[in-house]
Structures are given as structure tokens and as C-alpha cells.
Design a protein around this motif. Structure first.
Motif, PDB file in Angstrom:
ATOM      1  N   HIS A   1      39.912  33.383  36.130  1.00  0.00           N
ATOM      2  CA  HIS A   1      39.332  32.863  37.364  1.00  0.00           C
ATOM      3  C   HIS A   1      37.850  32.649  37.097  1.00  0.00           C
ATOM      4  O   HIS A   1      37.151  33.567  36.658  1.00  0.00           O
ATOM      5  CB  HIS A   1      39.533  33.864  38.504  1.00  0.00           C
ATOM      6  CG  HIS A   1      38.933  33.419  39.810  1.00  0.00           C
ATOM      7  ND1 HIS A   1      37.626  33.683  40.155  1.00  0.00           N
ATOM      8  CD2 HIS A   1      39.470  32.733  40.856  1.00  0.00           C
ATOM      9  CE1 HIS A   1      37.388  33.180  41.360  1.00  0.00           C
ATOM     10  NE2 HIS A   1      38.479  32.602  41.800  1.00  0.00           N
TER      11      HIS A   1
ATOM     12  N   SER B   1      38.859  33.263  46.948  1.00  0.00           N
ATOM     13  CA  SER B   1      39.786  32.607  46.027  1.00  0.00           C
ATOM     14  C   SER B   1      40.208  33.549  44.907  1.00  0.00           C
ATOM     15  O   SER B   1      41.319  33.438  44.371  1.00  0.00           O
ATOM     16  CB  SER B   1      39.163  31.337  45.447  1.00  0.00           C
ATOM     17  OG  SER B   1      38.140  31.635  44.512  1.00  0.00           O
TER      18      SER B   1
ATOM     19  N   CYS C   1      43.935  34.348  44.170  1.00  0.00           N
ATOM     20  CA  CYS C   1      44.466  34.079  42.837  1.00  0.00           C
ATOM     21  C   CYS C   1      45.418  35.190  42.402  1.00  0.00           C
ATOM     22  O   CYS C   1      46.510  34.939  41.891  1.00  0.00           O
ATOM     23  CB  CYS C   1      43.300  33.950  41.854  1.00  0.00           C
ATOM     24  SG  CYS C   1      43.777  33.615  40.155  1.00  0.00           S
TER      25      CYS C   1
END
Length: 302
Positions: free
Chosen positions: A69, A81, A85
């Protein structure tokens, strides 16, 4: 079967140094790891390519599961996010290791507002936002009646415990992380979340110049006391279910040494039951100081 078997773990700033060592150590103990790294230089500015993918490949080559990420965890979008993820890929999140950071060292009279804000942003805000995003999911799981055995490991520093000359911004941010750790531990315990902090000492991009100037490289085959891998076993244990009951604590880790840090506690006290005059307060304070333990020196002050 390792002590982190089946757990899903996020490590921020995991492309190099301590974060990379933590990610590899969790994977070796059976965890599935989300390797976060923005891929910036020591000063927080964009660098040539992100290293997170390389760490993922290392983990996969050893038979583990991982994904990269590259978001900025000091933004709400990036932190949210990151948690998404982990949930999208693995369906759960068990451990968050907040580790991302960089340096903008200056003596206070030369420390610009931009350098102050940048260090506060990545260290302190970069801890808060992923913690908030993860905590929201864990709270929702607990309220839905699903068992939670979550762990957060925050990264402070000896600079946050004692201060460090030339690092006023970094010391303040790392001290703030300790306060955040204590509050999060108190607030999130009811939902099955434990929150602790480590203050590591290791050779990384951030410290290599310091250690190069003060310590000789270890002889071939000798124990390397400054290797970041020495810190990771404690971090993995704190991030595993095996650490049940340990929360709101701070540990120093260096080489083969682990120390529980005991923080601020009341020392000698005087109470006259009414208001002091300035002269009386000064006399009382002087007597209390003579009965107290002297503070440890600030790093770099001797």
C-alpha cells in the motif's frame, strides 16, 4: 505455526529499516501483512520509487502472504484506504503497527515552522489517522458481538522520553505519541483493543549517521546490537494474542535489552492547605527538589 498465525497486520513505513524488519518478522510468525510505505526520502520528500513492493516480494519468496500500500497515512484518505486495503484483501484486521516517520533536524532557533509542521504531520498525525480508522472498525465489530483481540503498537523514541538536542520537533512529536497511546489504551480497551508503544534504538536511515559517528561496526559474525531486527520480536509479541492483558505500556528496545518505561509519577510533595507566596513556593520547591531524583540527561546534552 507462529504466535501471529492467521492474524492480519498493517505496518506503516515498512519499506525500509524498522518497518521492513517488523513486516518480515510478522510474516515469519504466520501473519498476513499489509506493507505500507509512501517511498519518500529522509526529509519526507518523494523519492525514486516505492520500496513497499520489494518487501512484499521478500515475504512472498519466503512463503508468506503480503500486499503493498503506497498511500500517505498522514491523510484521512490514505489512512482509511490502508485499513480498507486490509479488509478487502483479507477480510479482517488484527494488528496495526504505526512506524512511519522522517527527520527535519534543526536547533530550535533555526527550526522553521514548515519543518515543525512536517514532522508533526507524519509522526503524530500519521499515528492518529490509521489508529482512528482501525479503531472505528474494531468498535463496530465489538458492537456487532464479534470477538475482537486487536493490537496497536505505536513507535515513539528515546527522544520522546528524554528529549534530544537538535530535535525539538521530533522529540515533541514522539512525546505526543506516548500521550496518544495512553488515551487510546484507556478508550479502546472496552472493545478488545490493546495499545502499547515502543521506543526503539536501531540503525536505520534516520539514525545511521549518529551510530556511524559513535559506534564501530560489529566484527564479522558478532552480534549486531543496532540491527533493526532486534526490535521486531517485542513488536511481534505485542501485536499477537500472546500479549493479552498488556496495554497502555511503553517499552524501550535496543539490541538484546528490553526495558519497561515507567513514565511520570508523583515524587516529593508539599501541601500547606492554603495559598503560597512566591517566596514560600520557591523555598518549598527547593526542598522538594533536594529530595527528588535528578532527571536523566537530554540526548546530546553531554
Amino acid at each position: 505455526m507462529g504466535i501471529a498465525d492467521g492474524r492480519v497486520v498493517i505496518v506503516t513505513g515498512a519499506g525500509r529499516g524498522l518497518g521492513r524488519a517488523h513486516a518480515l518478522a510478522f510474516a515469519a510468525e504466520g501473519a498476513r501483512v499489509v506493507v505500507n510505505d509512501l517511498g519518500v526520502g529522509l526529509d519526507g520528500l518523494p523519492g525514486p520509487g516505492g520500496p513497499a513492493a520489494g518487501v512484499v516480494e521478500e515475504i512472498r519468496a519466503l512463503g508468506g502472504e503480503a500486499l503493498a500500500h503506497g498511500g500517505d497515512v498522514a491523510t484521512t484518505e490514505g489512512a482509511d484506504s490502508l485499513v480498507a486495503c486490509a479488509l478487502d484483501a483479507f477480510g479482517r484486521l488484527d494488528t496495526l503497527v504505526n512506524n512511519a516517520g522522517f527527520l527535519r533536524d534543526r536547533m530550535l532557533v533555526n527550526l522553521g515552522e514548515e519543518d515543525w509542521d512536517a514532522v508533526m504531520r507524519v509522526h503524530l498525525k500519521g499515528h492518529f489517522l490509521p489508529l482512528r480508522a482501525a479503531a472505528a472498525w474494531w468498535r463496530s465489530e465489538a458492537k456487532a458481538g464479534r470477538p475482537v483481540a486487536a493490537r496497536v503498537v505505536n513507535t515513539s523514541s528515546g527522544a520522546g522520553l528524554l528529549g534530544s538536542v537538535g530535535q525539538g520537533n521530533y522529540s515533541a512529536a514522539k512525546a505526543g505519541i506516548l500521550g496518544l497511546t495512553l488515551v487510546a489504551a484507556a478508550e479502546m480497551g472496552r472493545y478488545g483493543v490493546q495499545v502499547n508503544a515502543v521506543a526503539p534504538a536501531a540503525r536505520t536511515r534516520m539514525t545511521e549517521e549518529t551510530f556511524a559517528a559513535t559506534m564501530a561496526a560489529p566484527a564479522a559474525g558478532a552480534f549486531d546490537a543496532m540491527a533493526p531486527e532486534n526490535v521486531s520480536p517485542l513488536v511481534v509479541w505485542l501485536g499477537a494474542e500472546a500479549s493479552a492483558g498488556v496495554t497502555g505500556r511503553v517499552f524501550e528496545a535496543e539490541g538484546g535489552r528490553i526495558t519497561v518505561m515507567e513514565g511520570w509519577r508523583p515524587g516529593p510533595t508539599a501541601d500547606r492547605g492554603s495559598r503560597w507566596t512566591p517566596a514560600e513556593a520557591g523555598e518549598a520547591a527547593a526542598k522538594l527538589l533536594s529530595a527528588s531524583r535528578p532527571p536523566l540527561p537530554v540526548y546530546g546534552s553531554r
